[in-house]
Write an enzyme that holds these catalytic residues in place. Sequence first.
Site, PDB file in Angstrom:
ATOM      1  N   ASP A  11     -30.686  11.257  12.011  1.00  0.00           N
ATOM      2  CA  ASP A  11     -30.986  11.753  13.357  1.00  0.00           C
ATOM      3  C   ASP A  11     -29.944  11.153  14.313  1.00  0.00           C
ATOM      4  O   ASP A  11     -28.834  11.667  14.430  1.00  0.00           O
ATOM      5  CB  ASP A  11     -32.424  11.323  13.662  1.00  0.00           C
ATOM      6  CG  ASP A  11     -32.959  11.831  14.990  1.00  0.00           C
ATOM      7  OD1 ASP A  11     -32.488  12.862  15.457  1.00  0.00           O
ATOM      8  OD2 ASP A  11     -33.861  11.193  15.549  1.00  0.00           O
ATOM      9  N   GLU A  18     -31.831   8.817   1.875  1.00  0.00           N
ATOM     10  CA  GLU A  18     -32.559   8.836   3.152  1.00  0.00           C
ATOM     11  C   GLU A  18     -33.229  10.201   3.324  1.00  0.00           C
ATOM     12  O   GLU A  18     -32.787  11.200   2.751  1.00  0.00           O
ATOM     13  CB  GLU A  18     -31.536   8.561   4.270  1.00  0.00           C
ATOM     14  CG  GLU A  18     -32.028   8.633   5.689  1.00  0.00           C
ATOM     15  CD  GLU A  18     -33.062   7.582   6.063  1.00  0.00           C
ATOM     16  OE1 GLU A  18     -34.063   7.485   5.346  1.00  0.00           O
ATOM     17  OE2 GLU A  18     -32.894   6.910   7.099  1.00  0.00           O
ATOM     18  N   ASP A  19     -34.296  10.236   4.120  1.00  0.00           N
ATOM     19  CA  ASP A  19     -34.957  11.525   4.374  1.00  0.00           C
ATOM     20  C   ASP A  19     -34.183  12.361   5.391  1.00  0.00           C
ATOM     21  O   ASP A  19     -33.973  13.549   5.211  1.00  0.00           O
ATOM     22  CB  ASP A  19     -36.417  11.323   4.830  1.00  0.00           C
ATOM     23  CG  ASP A  19     -36.563  10.352   6.009  1.00  0.00           C
ATOM     24  OD1 ASP A  19     -35.556   9.756   6.440  1.00  0.00           O
ATOM     25  OD2 ASP A  19     -37.695  10.188   6.496  1.00  0.00           O
ATOM     26  N   PHE A  61     -38.577  18.042  15.766  1.00  0.00           N
ATOM     27  CA  PHE A  61     -39.255  16.983  15.024  1.00  0.00           C
ATOM     28  C   PHE A  61     -39.995  17.617  13.847  1.00  0.00           C
ATOM     29  O   PHE A  61     -40.832  18.488  14.030  1.00  0.00           O
ATOM     30  CB  PHE A  61     -40.225  16.202  15.912  1.00  0.00           C
ATOM     31  CG  PHE A  61     -40.654  14.934  15.271  1.00  0.00           C
ATOM     32  CD1 PHE A  61     -39.862  13.795  15.357  1.00  0.00           C
ATOM     33  CD2 PHE A  61     -41.823  14.871  14.526  1.00  0.00           C
ATOM     34  CE1 PHE A  61     -40.238  12.617  14.725  1.00  0.00           C
ATOM     35  CE2 PHE A  61     -42.207  13.695  13.895  1.00  0.00           C
ATOM     36  CZ  PHE A  61     -41.413  12.573  13.994  1.00  0.00           C
ATOM     37  N   ARG A  96     -47.010  13.020   5.469  1.00  0.00           N
ATOM     38  CA  ARG A  96     -45.979  12.783   4.453  1.00  0.00           C
ATOM     39  C   ARG A  96     -46.232  13.588   3.184  1.00  0.00           C
ATOM     40  O   ARG A  96     -45.313  13.900   2.433  1.00  0.00           O
ATOM     41  CB  ARG A  96     -45.936  11.298   4.069  1.00  0.00           C
ATOM     42  CG  ARG A  96     -45.421  10.371   5.155  1.00  0.00           C
ATOM     43  CD  ARG A  96     -45.106   9.013   4.550  1.00  0.00           C
ATOM     44  NE  ARG A  96     -44.998   7.963   5.542  1.00  0.00           N
ATOM     45  CZ  ARG A  96     -43.894   7.655   6.220  1.00  0.00           C
ATOM     46  NH1 ARG A  96     -42.798   8.354   6.027  1.00  0.00           N
ATOM     47  NH2 ARG A  96     -43.885   6.670   7.085  1.00  0.00           N
TER      48      ARG A  96
END
Length: 186
Positions: free
Chosen positions: A110, A106-107, A159, A172
């Site tokens: 959160d 996963e990136d 963010f 991206r």
Amino acid sequence: MRTEEGGAALHPDVERVLLSEADIHARVAEMGRQITRDYAGKKLLVVGILKGSVIFLSDLMRKIDLPCEIDFICLKSYSGQSSTGVVQLLLDLRESAEGRDLLLVEDIVDTGLTLNYLNQNLMTRKPKSLEICSLLDKPDCRKVRVNAKYVGFKIPNEFVVGYGLDYNEKYRNLPYIGVLKTPARG
Ligand code: IMP
């Protein structure tokens, strides 16, 4: 404020670099070595969570010195900068997970809702093992518990974009991870 990252001009929408390209590559290489040690003698099914993990996954895979296969799953829980709280499965695995050593890539973790959902979903398919590997972790935002065995960097509640992470599908392809200027998020 930094205006350059690795010799390239900083994207005009980016306020500052949180993690440079060099920081990321060094950490990804370490993570690959650790995974190689931990799974010695095993064959991995590496599962990338689309779309944010693709750049991390492709770098990480090349640092894992083991036989491994790759598959993808696509989930949606974000709209703009906030989690909708509802996780939707948009694309499922093509491979069977049963009896496999799964490494979910996963990136960022959160709220934890995405990985919590996916963990429960995949466990019903009876994998031999299931571990989570996330490049980033924002622990201050957690709503549900997630046990990620491999985490690249813990970051504050900001963010971030770049290295696969987007804001409304943009940024991206930035090679670093940065924080957007406020107007860019408008
Ligand atoms: P969670 O379900 O709240 O843990 O969110 C996980 C997903 O939210 C990630 O896979 C990202 O797609 C997205 N996300 C969370 N924080 C950020 C961020 O700072 N930048 C870009 N995407 C984020």
